[in-house]
Write a protein that holds these residues in place. Structure first.
Motif, short mmCIF file in Angstrom:
data_model
loop_
_atom_site.label_atom_id
_atom_site.label_comp_id
_atom_site.label_asym_id
_atom_site.label_seq_id
_atom_site.Cartn_x
_atom_site.Cartn_y
_atom_site.Cartn_z
N THR A 1 -17.37 4.96 -6.16
CA THR A 1 -16.11 4.41 -5.72
C THR A 1 -16.27 3.39 -4.23
O THR A 1 -15.61 2.44 -4.60
N TYR B 1 -8.69 7.36 -6.30
CA TYR B 1 -9.52 7.24 -7.33
C TYR B 1 -10.15 7.75 -8.02
O TYR B 1 -9.95 8.94 -7.60
N GLU C 1 -8.52 2.81 -8.26
CA GLU C 1 -9.55 3.13 -8.95
C GLU C 1 -10.30 2.89 -10.82
O GLU C 1 -11.11 3.31 -11.33
#
Length: 299
Positions: A53, A127, A107
């Motif tokens: 990520t 994320y 994300e």
């Protein structure tokens, strides 16, 4: 899979809303800055998912002409193992919550993410680390190139590697991630522990058979085996392969022992220096590990 994305989107929107409560009607002093933040109060994913990520977010920040900042201090400070090649370290005090300029994104919903709006300050707290370490979306940048723009091994990691006295690219690396199949390794939704000792031994023997096939296909070549299972690593003591010291095998998200963290980074670094990398999988293992895939992209 679509329902999982929707569920994550809703969950992350609600969590991000807590940060939006801090907004003030002022302009941010620092703009065109992107902050990737791993919150200190929560349990995080494994090393590979977090690195995936980070690179994905850096990819968009770079493409947008943004300065990239990374806050990673739990359960260890990343710079102890990967030294900055750019000035990406930051503190939470640098974050500004401007009603006008601050944009909080996730994300997890990256499938829709394009170039960032100019003259803003972006924060990312949520994320998944699902995107594979390959050519990046939007930009086409290579994952390996972006990683090496941000990081280099720290002196601590280099010293640990040198003590092994291994010549890079002179060996094959094999990685097998069992999660909890053979013993309790981490608290995760992968509930794959095999209750039957007979079935656990059968899985071990199948993996050992695969390793021996690889040994026979590569005569004269050293083969290093890596795994998250101490039980398995102990079981291959009689095979013509090598393993690193593994008394500190543990998931990095659940242990604050510096020796454990160094062991995890050392495994990844040694795998990255191999001439080739093999990842073994089996139906009982469930999880497709990104650890060896990320390591193979580093070297």
């Amino acid at each position: 899979m679509k329902w999982l994305f929707i569920k994550c989107d809703i969950k992350n929107f609600l969590k991000n809303s807590l940060y939006r409560l801090r907004y003030k009607p002022i302009r941010a002093k620092k703009r065109n800055v992107y902050y990737c933040v791993f919150e200190t109060w929560k349990k995080h994913a494994g090393l590979a998912d977090r690195l995936k990520t980070v690179i994905l977010q850096y990819n968009i920040a770079k493409a947008s002409g943004y300065e990239f900042k990374l806050f990673w201090e739990t359960p260890f400070k990343l710079s102890e193992y990967l030294s900055p090649k750019q000035n990406w370290e930051c503190s939470l005090d640098e974050l500004e919550y401007s009603l006008i300029d601050t944009k909080i994104i996730s994300e997890v919903g990256w499938r829709k993410r394009g170039i960032l709006k100019p003259n803003k300050q972006y924060h990312c707290y949520r994320y998944a680390g699902w995107y594979p370490p390959e050519k990046l979306p939007i930009t086409g940048y290579k994952w390996t190139d972006l990683f090496n723009e941000l990081f280099e091994p720290s002196e601590k990691l280099i010293s640990a590697y040198k003590r092994l006295n291994i010549k890079k690219h002179s060996y094959i690396a094999v990685h097998i991630r069992f999660v909890n199949a053979l013993e309790k390794f981490e608290n995760t939704y992968f509930d794959n522990h095999i209750e039957s000792e007979e079935k656990r031994n059968a899985l071990i023997n199948r993996c050992k058979k695969g390793i021996l096939e690889l040994v026979n296909e590569n005569p004269g070549k050293d083969i290093y085996v890596f795994s998250d299972s101490k039980v398995f690593l102990d079981s291959i003591d009689g095979l013509p392969v090598k393993v690193l010291e593994h008394s500190d095998v543990c998931h990095v998200s659940e242990n604050s022992n510096p020796d454990t963290h160094l062991k995890t980074f050392l495994d990844m670094y040694v795998i990255s220096m191999a001439s080739s990398v093999y990842r073994f999988q089996a139906p009982e293992i469930l999880s497709t590990s990104g650890f060896s895939m990320v390591a193979s992209r580093i070297g």
